[in-house]
Design a protein around this motif. Structure first.
Motif, PDB file in Angstrom:
ATOM      1  N   VAL A  44       0.799  -1.361  -0.335  1.00  0.00           N
ATOM      2  CA  VAL A  44      -0.145  -0.225   0.192  1.00  0.00           C
ATOM      3  C   VAL A  44       0.718   1.326  -0.171  1.00  0.00           C
ATOM      4  CG1 VAL A  44      -1.928   1.400   1.621  1.00  0.00           C
ATOM      5  CG2 VAL A  44      -1.644  -1.634   1.679  1.00  0.00           C
ATOM      6  N   LEU A  45       0.937   1.615  -1.254  1.00  0.00           N
ATOM      7  CA  LEU A  45       2.006   3.537  -0.948  1.00  0.00           C
ATOM      8  C   LEU A  45       0.816   3.796  -2.313  1.00  0.00           C
ATOM      9  CD1 LEU A  45       5.141   3.000  -3.073  1.00  0.00           C
ATOM     10  CD2 LEU A  45       2.973   1.456  -3.161  1.00  0.00           C
ATOM     11  N   ARG A  46       1.521   5.166  -2.466  1.00  0.00           N
ATOM     12  CA  ARG A  46       0.548   6.472  -3.483  1.00  0.00           C
ATOM     13  C   ARG A  46       1.699   6.843  -3.876  1.00  0.00           C
ATOM     14  NH1 ARG A  46      -4.737   8.114  -3.342  1.00  0.00           N
ATOM     15  NH2 ARG A  46      -6.019   6.250  -2.689  1.00  0.00           N
ATOM     16  N   ALA A  47       1.654   8.134  -5.096  1.00  0.00           N
ATOM     17  CA  ALA A  47       2.631   9.012  -4.596  1.00  0.00           C
ATOM     18  C   ALA A  47       3.115   9.318  -7.075  1.00  0.00           C
ATOM     19  CB  ALA A  47       4.408   7.914  -5.194  1.00  0.00           C
ATOM     20  N   THR A  48       2.951  10.023  -6.736  1.00  0.00           N
ATOM     21  CA  THR A  48       3.018  10.599  -8.530  1.00  0.00           C
ATOM     22  C   THR A  48       4.231  12.054  -9.036  1.00  0.00           C
ATOM     23  OG1 THR A  48       1.775  12.772  -8.420  1.00  0.00           O
ATOM     24  CG2 THR A  48       0.534  10.685  -9.226  1.00  0.00           C
ATOM     25  N   GLU A  49       5.082  12.189  -9.314  1.00  0.00           N
ATOM     26  CA  GLU A  49       5.986  12.456 -10.022  1.00  0.00           C
ATOM     27  C   GLU A  49       5.774  14.457  -8.716  1.00  0.00           C
ATOM     28  OE1 GLU A  49       7.462  12.073 -13.647  1.00  0.00           O
ATOM     29  OE2 GLU A  49       8.328  10.670 -13.013  1.00  0.00           O
ATOM     30  N   LEU A  69       5.461  14.371   0.880  1.00  0.00           N
ATOM     31  CA  LEU A  69       5.852  13.255   1.372  1.00  0.00           C
ATOM     32  C   LEU A  69       5.310  12.664   2.659  1.00  0.00           C
ATOM     33  CD1 LEU A  69       6.528  10.161   0.613  1.00  0.00           C
ATOM     34  CD2 LEU A  69       8.821  10.662   1.456  1.00  0.00           C
ATOM     35  N   ILE A  70       4.577  11.490   2.814  1.00  0.00           N
ATOM     36  CA  ILE A  70       4.008  10.858   4.062  1.00  0.00           C
ATOM     37  C   ILE A  70       4.734   9.907   4.056  1.00  0.00           C
ATOM     38  CG2 ILE A  70       2.790  10.325   5.752  1.00  0.00           C
ATOM     39  CD1 ILE A  70       0.708  12.268   4.635  1.00  0.00           C
ATOM     40  N   VAL A  71       5.611   9.568   5.625  1.00  0.00           N
ATOM     41  CA  VAL A  71       6.958   8.653   5.026  1.00  0.00           C
ATOM     42  C   VAL A  71       5.981   7.827   6.887  1.00  0.00           C
ATOM     43  CG1 VAL A  71       9.015   7.187   5.826  1.00  0.00           C
ATOM     44  CG2 VAL A  71       8.988   9.097   3.839  1.00  0.00           C
ATOM     45  N   GLY A  72       5.668   6.838   7.370  1.00  0.00           N
ATOM     46  CA  GLY A  72       4.697   6.632   7.848  1.00  0.00           C
ATOM     47  C   GLY A  72       5.586   4.450   8.052  1.00  0.00           C
ATOM     48  N   GLN A  73       5.148   3.985   9.330  1.00  0.00           N
ATOM     49  CA  GLN A  73       5.231   2.679   9.880  1.00  0.00           C
ATOM     50  C   GLN A  73       4.712   1.970   8.631  1.00  0.00           C
ATOM     51  OE1 GLN A  73       5.435   3.375  14.019  1.00  0.00           O
ATOM     52  NE2 GLN A  73       4.520   2.289  13.671  1.00  0.00           N
ATOM     53  N   ALA A  74       3.924   0.814   8.754  1.00  0.00           N
ATOM     54  CA  ALA A  74       3.419  -0.058   7.728  1.00  0.00           C
ATOM     55  C   ALA A  74       1.665   0.025   8.035  1.00  0.00           C
ATOM     56  CB  ALA A  74       4.340  -1.046   7.823  1.00  0.00           C
ATOM     57  N   ASP A  92      -4.974  13.373  -2.293  1.00  0.00           N
ATOM     58  CA  ASP A  92      -4.393  14.336  -3.484  1.00  0.00           C
ATOM     59  C   ASP A  92      -3.146  13.100  -4.316  1.00  0.00           C
ATOM     60  OD1 ASP A  92      -4.378  15.316  -5.783  1.00  0.00           O
ATOM     61  OD2 ASP A  92      -4.572  17.375  -5.408  1.00  0.00           O
ATOM     62  N   GLU A  93      -2.690  12.213  -4.935  1.00  0.00           N
ATOM     63  CA  GLU A  93      -1.634  12.251  -4.833  1.00  0.00           C
ATOM     64  C   GLU A  93      -1.125  13.094  -5.799  1.00  0.00           C
ATOM     65  OE1 GLU A  93      -1.364   8.178  -6.856  1.00  0.00           O
ATOM     66  OE2 GLU A  93      -3.561   7.604  -6.093  1.00  0.00           O
ATOM     67  N   SER A  94      -1.215  14.177  -6.534  1.00  0.00           N
ATOM     68  CA  SER A  94      -0.563  15.197  -7.616  1.00  0.00           C
ATOM     69  C   SER A  94      -0.167  15.983  -6.054  1.00  0.00           C
ATOM     70  CB  SER A  94      -1.712  16.011  -8.261  1.00  0.00           C
ATOM     71  OG  SER A  94      -2.361  16.653  -7.364  1.00  0.00           O
ATOM     72  N   ARG A  95      -0.474  15.660  -5.190  1.00  0.00           N
ATOM     73  CA  ARG A  95       0.342  16.639  -4.401  1.00  0.00           C
ATOM     74  C   ARG A  95       0.601  16.329  -2.902  1.00  0.00           C
ATOM     75  NH1 ARG A  95      -4.050  21.415  -2.804  1.00  0.00           N
ATOM     76  NH2 ARG A  95      -5.385  19.545  -2.903  1.00  0.00           N
ATOM     77  N   ILE A  96      -0.049  15.045  -2.992  1.00  0.00           N
ATOM     78  CA  ILE A  96       0.781  14.373  -1.473  1.00  0.00           C
ATOM     79  C   ILE A  96       0.935  12.853  -1.700  1.00  0.00           C
ATOM     80  CG2 ILE A  96       0.360  13.123   0.917  1.00  0.00           C
ATOM     81  CD1 ILE A  96      -1.493  15.306   1.249  1.00  0.00           C
ATOM     82  N   ALA A  97       2.540  12.466  -2.079  1.00  0.00           N
ATOM     83  CA  ALA A  97       3.001  10.791  -1.782  1.00  0.00           C
ATOM     84  C   ALA A  97       3.087  10.115  -0.206  1.00  0.00           C
ATOM     85  CB  ALA A  97       3.818  10.546  -1.933  1.00  0.00           C
ATOM     86  N   ILE A  98       2.569   8.664  -0.010  1.00  0.00           N
ATOM     87  CA  ILE A  98       2.066   8.308   1.031  1.00  0.00           C
ATOM     88  C   ILE A  98       3.265   6.891   0.510  1.00  0.00           C
ATOM     89  CG2 ILE A  98       0.387   6.958   3.049  1.00  0.00           C
ATOM     90  CD1 ILE A  98      -1.273   8.838   1.965  1.00  0.00           C
ATOM     91  N   ILE A  99       4.253   6.946   1.264  1.00  0.00           N
ATOM     92  CA  ILE A  99       5.295   6.081   1.406  1.00  0.00           C
ATOM     93  C   ILE A  99       5.604   5.112   2.790  1.00  0.00           C
ATOM     94  CG2 ILE A  99       7.652   5.337   0.347  1.00  0.00           C
ATOM     95  CD1 ILE A  99       6.965   7.234  -1.733  1.00  0.00           C
ATOM     96  N   PRO A 100       5.005   4.470   3.290  1.00  0.00           N
ATOM     97  CA  PRO A 100       5.423   3.157   4.237  1.00  0.00           C
ATOM     98  C   PRO A 100       6.679   2.996   4.014  1.00  0.00           C
ATOM     99  CG  PRO A 100       4.114   2.596   3.655  1.00  0.00           C
ATOM    100  CD  PRO A 100       3.989   3.205   2.478  1.00  0.00           C
ATOM    101  N   MET A 101       7.050   2.583   5.672  1.00  0.00           N
ATOM    102  CA  MET A 101       8.928   2.366   5.806  1.00  0.00           C
ATOM    103  C   MET A 101       8.367   0.801   5.441  1.00  0.00           C
ATOM    104  SD  MET A 101      11.159   4.393   6.313  1.00  0.00           S
ATOM    105  CE  MET A 101      12.215   3.738   6.773  1.00  0.00           C
TER     106      MET A 101
END
Length: 195
Positions: A29-34, A39-44, A77-86
Motif C-alpha cells: 500500500v503506497l501512493r505517489a506521483t512525480e 511526502l508522508i513516511v509512516g510505519q506500515a 490527492d496524489e498529485s500533491r501528497i505521496a504516501i510511502i510507508p517504511m
C-alpha cells in the motif's frame, strides 16, 4: 534506461519479497506521483489499511489529517501528497501492537522511489522507523526528535509522533506538541499545498 515512476509503482505493488513472513499475505500500500510536493513516511499498514488498500484509512489517519488541517480529498490527492510507508504490507501483530515494518521494503525500494519524486518540498517522518531511516541526526527518542523538529527542516524533514490512538498518553503528557509543533506543521503544509 531511465526508470519511470508508474512502472516502479507497478513493480512494487507486485512485490512478494517477504510474503512468507506476512500473516495476511502481500498487499503493498503506497501512493505517489512525480508532482507530489509533500511526502508522508509512516510505519506500515495496519489490518484496516491492508483490507481497504487505502493508506491512513483508520483512526490514526483521522488524527494525522487533523494535525495537518486538511480534508480527506486533499490528503488523498496524489498529485500533491505521496504516501510511502517504511513497510508496504501489514507486518503482523506483536505483544505491544503491530510488528515493526519489514526491512526489505526500505532497503529494496525507498532509494528508487525517492529518485522519482523530484518536486518534494517536505517529508513528514511519522514514528521512529521513518525517523531512524531518514533523519540526519537522531536525538535518542521520538520525543527529542519532535522537540527538535526545526533542526530537521533544512534537510526537508519534519519528525512527528505516530498519531495512533495508542499514543494518546504520549500526547497528553506532552502538551507542547499540540500547542507549539502542530501549528508549525499546519503552517508548512498550508504553504506547500497552497490550501
Amino acid at each position: 534506461m531511465v526508470e519511470k515512476l508508474p512502472a516502479l509503482l507497478d513493480e512494487i505493488r507486485a512485490c512478494r519479497l517477504c510474503e512468507d513472513q506476512l500473516p495476511l499475505g502481500a498487499n503493498p500500500v503506497l501512493r505517489a506521483t512525480e508532482s507530489a510536493r509533500l511526502l508522508i513516511v509512516g510505519q506500515a499498514p495496519g489490518t484496516k489499511v491492508h483490507a481497504s488498500g487505502i493508506p491512513w484509512n483508520d483512526p490514526s489517519g483521522d488524527r494525522l489529517r487533523t494535525w495537518l488541517a486538511i480534508d480527506r480529498d486533499t490528503f488523498y490527492d496524489e498529485s500533491r501528497i505521496a504516501i510511502i510507508p517504511m513497510g508496504f504490507c501489514y507486518p503482523g501483530r506483536g505483544k505491544g501492537g503491530d510488528l515493526p515494518p519489514r526491512p526489505e521494503c526500505a532497503a529494496t525500494w525507498h532509494q528508487r522511489l525517492m529518485a522519482q519524486l523530484p518536486n518534494l518540498q517536505l517529508s513528514l517522518l511519522v514514528g521512529q522507523y521513518a525517523q531512524r531511516h531518514y533523519l540526519p541526526h537522531w536525538y535518542g527518542s521520538i520525543t527529542e526528535n519532535v522537540r527538535h523538529y526545526r533542526d530537521a527542516l533544512p534537510a526537508g524533514y519534519f519528525p512527528l509522533p505516530h498519531p495512533s490512538p495508542r499514543n494518546t498518553l504520549w500526547l497528553r503528557r506532552r502538551p507542547w506538541f499540540e500547542e507549539e509543533v502542530v501549528p508549525e506543521l499546519k503552517h508548512h503544509v498550508k504553504k506547500i499545498l497552497k490550501v
